[in-house]
Write a protein that holds these residues in place. Structure first.
Motif, PDB file in Angstrom:
ATOM      1  N   UNK A  58       0.840  -1.201   0.000  1.00 44.29           N
ATOM      2  CA  UNK A  58       0.000   0.000   0.000  1.00 44.29           C
ATOM      3  C   UNK A  58       0.870   1.244   0.000  1.00 44.29           C
ATOM      4  N   UNK A  59       0.510   2.191  -0.834  1.00 40.43           N
ATOM      5  CA  UNK A  59       1.286   3.425  -0.919  1.00 40.43           C
ATOM      6  C   UNK A  59       0.605   4.599  -0.223  1.00 40.43           C
ATOM      7  N   UNK A  60      -0.722   4.529  -0.064  1.00 34.99           N
ATOM      8  CA  UNK A  60      -1.419   5.650   0.557  1.00 34.99           C
ATOM      9  C   UNK A  60      -1.250   5.592   2.069  1.00 34.99           C
ATOM     10  N   UNK A  61      -1.329   6.750   2.700  1.00 38.65           N
ATOM     11  CA  UNK A  61      -1.116   6.859   4.145  1.00 38.65           C
ATOM     12  C   UNK A  61      -2.371   7.273   4.892  1.00 38.65           C
ATOM     13  N   UNK A  62      -3.523   7.169   4.237  1.00 41.96           N
ATOM     14  CA  UNK A  62      -4.758   7.628   4.860  1.00 41.96           C
ATOM     15  C   UNK A  62      -5.111   6.819   6.105  1.00 41.96           C
ATOM     16  N   UNK A  63      -5.570   7.499   7.159  1.00 42.07           N
ATOM     17  CA  UNK A  63      -6.065   6.778   8.338  1.00 42.07           C
ATOM     18  C   UNK A  63      -7.402   6.134   8.015  1.00 42.07           C
ATOM     19  N   UNK A  64      -7.943   5.386   8.951  1.00 43.14           N
ATOM     20  CA  UNK A  64      -9.199   4.694   8.714  1.00 43.14           C
ATOM     21  C   UNK A  64     -10.375   5.661   8.626  1.00 43.14           C
ATOM     22  N   UNK A  65     -10.423   6.628   9.529  1.00 40.96           N
ATOM     23  CA  UNK A  65     -11.593   7.513   9.641  1.00 40.96           C
ATOM     24  C   UNK A  65     -11.196   8.986   9.578  1.00 40.96           C
ATOM     25  N   UNK A  66     -12.219   9.828   9.513  1.00 40.54           N
ATOM     26  CA  UNK A  66     -11.999  11.266   9.509  1.00 40.54           C
ATOM     27  C   UNK A  66     -11.934  11.840   8.112  1.00 40.54           C
ATOM     28  N   UNK A  67     -11.674  13.152   7.996  1.00 39.67           N
ATOM     29  CA  UNK A  67     -11.671  13.840   6.702  1.00 39.67           C
ATOM     30  C   UNK A  67     -10.690  13.253   5.689  1.00 39.67           C
ATOM     31  N   UNK A  68      -9.599  12.654   6.167  1.00 39.98           N
ATOM     32  CA  UNK A  68      -8.618  12.028   5.277  1.00 39.98           C
ATOM     33  C   UNK A  68      -8.747  10.505   5.249  1.00 39.98           C
ATOM     34  N   UNK A  69      -9.827  10.004   5.826  1.00 44.33           N
ATOM     35  CA  UNK A  69      -9.996   8.561   5.945  1.00 44.33           C
ATOM     36  C   UNK A  69     -10.595   7.905   4.722  1.00 44.33           C
ATOM     37  N   UNK A  70     -10.814   6.600   4.844  1.00 41.58           N
ATOM     38  CA  UNK A  70     -11.268   5.784   3.723  1.00 41.58           C
ATOM     39  C   UNK A  70     -12.573   6.282   3.116  1.00 41.58           C
ATOM     40  N   UNK A  71     -13.550   6.592   3.947  1.00 41.81           N
ATOM     41  CA  UNK A  71     -14.875   6.935   3.443  1.00 41.81           C
ATOM     42  C   UNK A  71     -14.895   8.280   2.739  1.00 41.81           C
ATOM     43  N   UNK A  72     -14.332   9.297   3.387  1.00 38.41           N
ATOM     44  CA  UNK A  72     -14.397  10.645   2.825  1.00 38.41           C
ATOM     45  C   UNK A  72     -13.538  10.801   1.573  1.00 38.41           C
ATOM     46  N   UNK A  73     -12.375  10.192   1.553  1.00 38.57           N
ATOM     47  CA  UNK A  73     -11.460  10.390   0.422  1.00 38.57           C
ATOM     48  C   UNK A  73     -11.818   9.517  -0.770  1.00 38.57           C
ATOM     49  N   UNK A  74     -12.152   8.251  -0.509  1.00 41.16           N
ATOM     50  CA  UNK A  74     -12.365   7.317  -1.612  1.00 41.16           C
ATOM     51  C   UNK A  74     -13.817   6.908  -1.816  1.00 41.16           C
ATOM     52  N   UNK A  75     -14.681   7.210  -0.850  1.00 40.66           N
ATOM     53  CA  UNK A  75     -16.073   6.822  -0.960  1.00 40.66           C
ATOM     54  C   UNK A  75     -16.813   7.379  -2.161  1.00 40.66           C
ATOM     55  N   UNK A  76     -16.592   8.649  -2.525  1.00 39.61           N
ATOM     56  CA  UNK A  76     -17.341   9.210  -3.653  1.00 39.61           C
ATOM     57  C   UNK A  76     -17.126   8.456  -4.959  1.00 39.61           C
ATOM     58  N   UNK A  77     -15.904   8.015  -5.239  1.00 33.35           N
ATOM     59  CA  UNK A  77     -15.653   7.315  -6.497  1.00 33.35           C
ATOM     60  C   UNK A  77     -16.271   5.916  -6.504  1.00 33.35           C
ATOM     61  N   UNK A  78     -16.659   5.453  -5.321  1.00 35.35           N
ATOM     62  CA  UNK A  78     -17.273   4.125  -5.219  1.00 35.35           C
ATOM     63  C   UNK A  78     -18.794   4.201  -5.179  1.00 35.35           C
ATOM     64  N   UNK A  79     -19.328   5.408  -5.382  1.00 35.62           N
ATOM     65  CA  UNK A  79     -20.777   5.581  -5.431  1.00 35.62           C
ATOM     66  C   UNK A  79     -21.386   6.158  -4.184  1.00 35.62           C
ATOM     67  N   UNK A  80     -20.587   6.617  -3.244  1.00 35.11           N
ATOM     68  CA  UNK A  80     -21.106   7.133  -1.989  1.00 35.11           C
ATOM     69  C   UNK A  80     -21.610   8.567  -2.077  1.00 35.11           C
ATOM     70  N   UNK A  81     -22.814   8.813  -1.559  1.00 34.68           N
ATOM     71  CA  UNK A  81     -23.332  10.175  -1.438  1.00 34.68           C
ATOM     72  C   UNK A  81     -22.748  10.814  -0.178  1.00 34.68           C
ATOM     73  N   UNK A  82     -22.944  12.117  -0.030  1.00 32.40           N
ATOM     74  CA  UNK A  82     -22.425  12.826   1.143  1.00 32.40           C
ATOM     75  C   UNK A  82     -22.982  12.210   2.428  1.00 32.40           C
ATOM     76  N   UNK A  83     -24.279  11.928   2.438  1.00 35.56           N
ATOM     77  CA  UNK A  83     -24.904  11.379   3.629  1.00 35.56           C
ATOM     78  C   UNK A  83     -24.391   9.966   3.928  1.00 35.56           C
ATOM     79  N   UNK A  84     -24.263   9.165   2.885  1.00 39.28           N
ATOM     80  CA  UNK A  84     -23.786   7.795   3.074  1.00 39.28           C
ATOM     81  C   UNK A  84     -22.348   7.785   3.575  1.00 39.28           C
ATOM     82  N   UNK A  85     -21.528   8.670   3.038  1.00 40.20           N
ATOM     83  CA  UNK A  85     -20.123   8.718   3.442  1.00 40.20           C
ATOM     84  C   UNK A  85     -19.995   9.042   4.927  1.00 40.20           C
ATOM     85  N   UNK A  86     -20.828   9.941   5.415  1.00 38.82           N
ATOM     86  CA  UNK A  86     -20.817  10.260   6.839  1.00 38.82           C
ATOM     87  C   UNK A  86     -21.185   9.034   7.676  1.00 38.82           C
ATOM     88  N   UNK A  87     -22.189   8.277   7.210  1.00 37.47           N
ATOM     89  CA  UNK A  87     -22.601   7.060   7.925  1.00 37.47           C
ATOM     90  C   UNK A  87     -21.495   5.999   7.895  1.00 37.47           C
TER      91      UNK A  87
END
Length: 379
Positions: A192-221
């Motif tokens: 793995x080359x990325x250094x993103x933490x699991x959660x938070x603004x730089x985490x998995x959901x917020x950074x990569x969730x949109x390209x996987x089909x996540x809406x703003x509300x879903x990403x927060x959940x």
């Protein structure tokens, strides 16, 4: 003169091996008496299995596993020549490319297929597993992977959770009493080359969730669900992955592999170059030529061409990098002393589709020109 040609794959156009042969062909037209060695490389992403299996005279294994939406897919992994090291690309079983755009939904996609591939590798005798985790369709923190290996993720009523990252909001406890026994003894390395933490603004959901089909509300959940997952893991497994650099890679699969398999996170190119025995391969080399589909400011952060360039520069070997496109910010590679010259292979105004179709011819052409320049400077 000895030239080491060590390209990464040119995405959607040529494999690393095909790119290397095209570059070699162009160079030999200008330098027919040179010793030109092709060494395909990879950095943990697409093509890593092929590079490592072919370099070590290993074997490819195909297995039907669970895809990201729970469907059955056929995925390939490799057993290297030592018979004890397996290499898996998570994208082969749980990748974004397997999900039609209209069906992308990180709330329900699963890494279960990754766990099935790991299990298959273990049962074939692998005692060391390399996992490349780029290109994921998932946001489940590796929960599906763990379930495939025997972990039980339970809600407040003792029921097992369904697939997907959103279900982790209901996680109350983890039972690993029936976890695969071979998994406890295996060394796992996450490329793995990325250094993103699991959660938070730089985490998995917020950074990569949109390209996987996540809406703003879903990403927060999903972010809250992964936070709960991390808290239960810390309590039940004794592993704190919440702020671990790289835990957020591949929708949290990086963190899940650390939590359940005690994996180590390493830059993919470093792992690949070690297996390719790069130190020996560089002996007697006068010039290194590498490249991939795009060379830009991000190339320096763990991409294949930068990795091979770093090794070459440790020996003061000149480095030339080729790209289907070379962005202006790629000059950081020269400023940081990793490359002596950067060349775009594209000739004239051309569409991306045309460039992809003509990659082989363009690589041969630019390599012929570079070979002519080398000949003029060394005659």
């Amino acid at each position: 003169m000895k030239i080491l040609v060590a390209p990464n794959a040119f995405k959607e156009a040529l494999s690393a091996k095909e790119a290397g042969e095209a570059i070699k062909g162009g160079l030999l037209r200008a330098l027919p008496n040179s010793d030109i060695v092709v060494l395909p490389i990879a950095d943990g992403g697409d093509g890593t299995i092929e590079v490592l299996v072919e370099a070590t005279d290993g074997e490819f294994i195909e297995k039907e596993v669970t895809g990201p939406l729970g469907e059955r897919v056929v995925a390939k992994f490799g057993i290297l020549g030592d018979g004890e090291t397996a290499v898996i690309e998570m994208a082969r079983s749980s990748g974004l490319a397997l999900v039609p755009k209209e069906k992308r939904n990180p709330a329900i996609t699963t890494t279960y297929g990754v766990g099935e591939l790991i299990r298959s590798a273990l049962e074939r005798g692998a005692r060391r597993i390399l996992v490349g985790i780029g290109g994921s369709a998932t946001n489940d923190g590796g929960a599906g992977m763990a379930q495939a290996l025997g972990a039980k993720l339970l809600d407040k009523d003792g029921n097992e959770l369904p697939f997907g990252g959103l279900a982790l909001k209901d996680l109350v406890s983890i039972d690993i009493s029936n976890f695969h026994p071979l998994a406890r003894e295996c060394e796992v390395i996450v490329m793995a080359d990325v250094k993103n933490p699991l959660c938070g603004p730089e985490g998995a959901s917020y950074v990569y969730g949109p390209q996987k089909g996540g809406t703003k509300e879903l990403i927060e959940e999903l972010d809250r669900a992964l936070f709960n997952f991390a808290q239960v893991i810390k309590r039940d497994l004794g592993k704190d992955i919440l702020n671990l650099p790289g835990a957020g890679a591949a929708g949290g699969l990086g963190g899940g592999l650390v939590a359940f398999l005690n994996a180590r996170l390493r830059p993919g190119i470093d792992v690949v170059l070690e297996i390719l025995n790069i130190e020996e391969r560089l002996n007697g080399v006068d010039i290194v030529i590498s490249g991939e589909g795009k060379i830009d400011g991000q190339t320096i952060f763990g991409k294949g061409p930068a990795g091979i360039a770093k090794k070459a520069k440790e020996r003061a070997i000149p480095v030339i990098l080729l790209g289907g496109a070379v962005d202006e910010d790629a000059d950081i590679l020269r400023r940081e002393g990793l490359a002596d010259a950067l060349f775009s292979i594209t000739r004239g105004p051309i569409t991306l589709e045309e460039s992809i179709r003509q990659t082989r011819e363009q690589l041969e052409w630019i390599s012929y020109q570079i070979g002519g320049l080398i000949k003029a400077l060394t005659s």
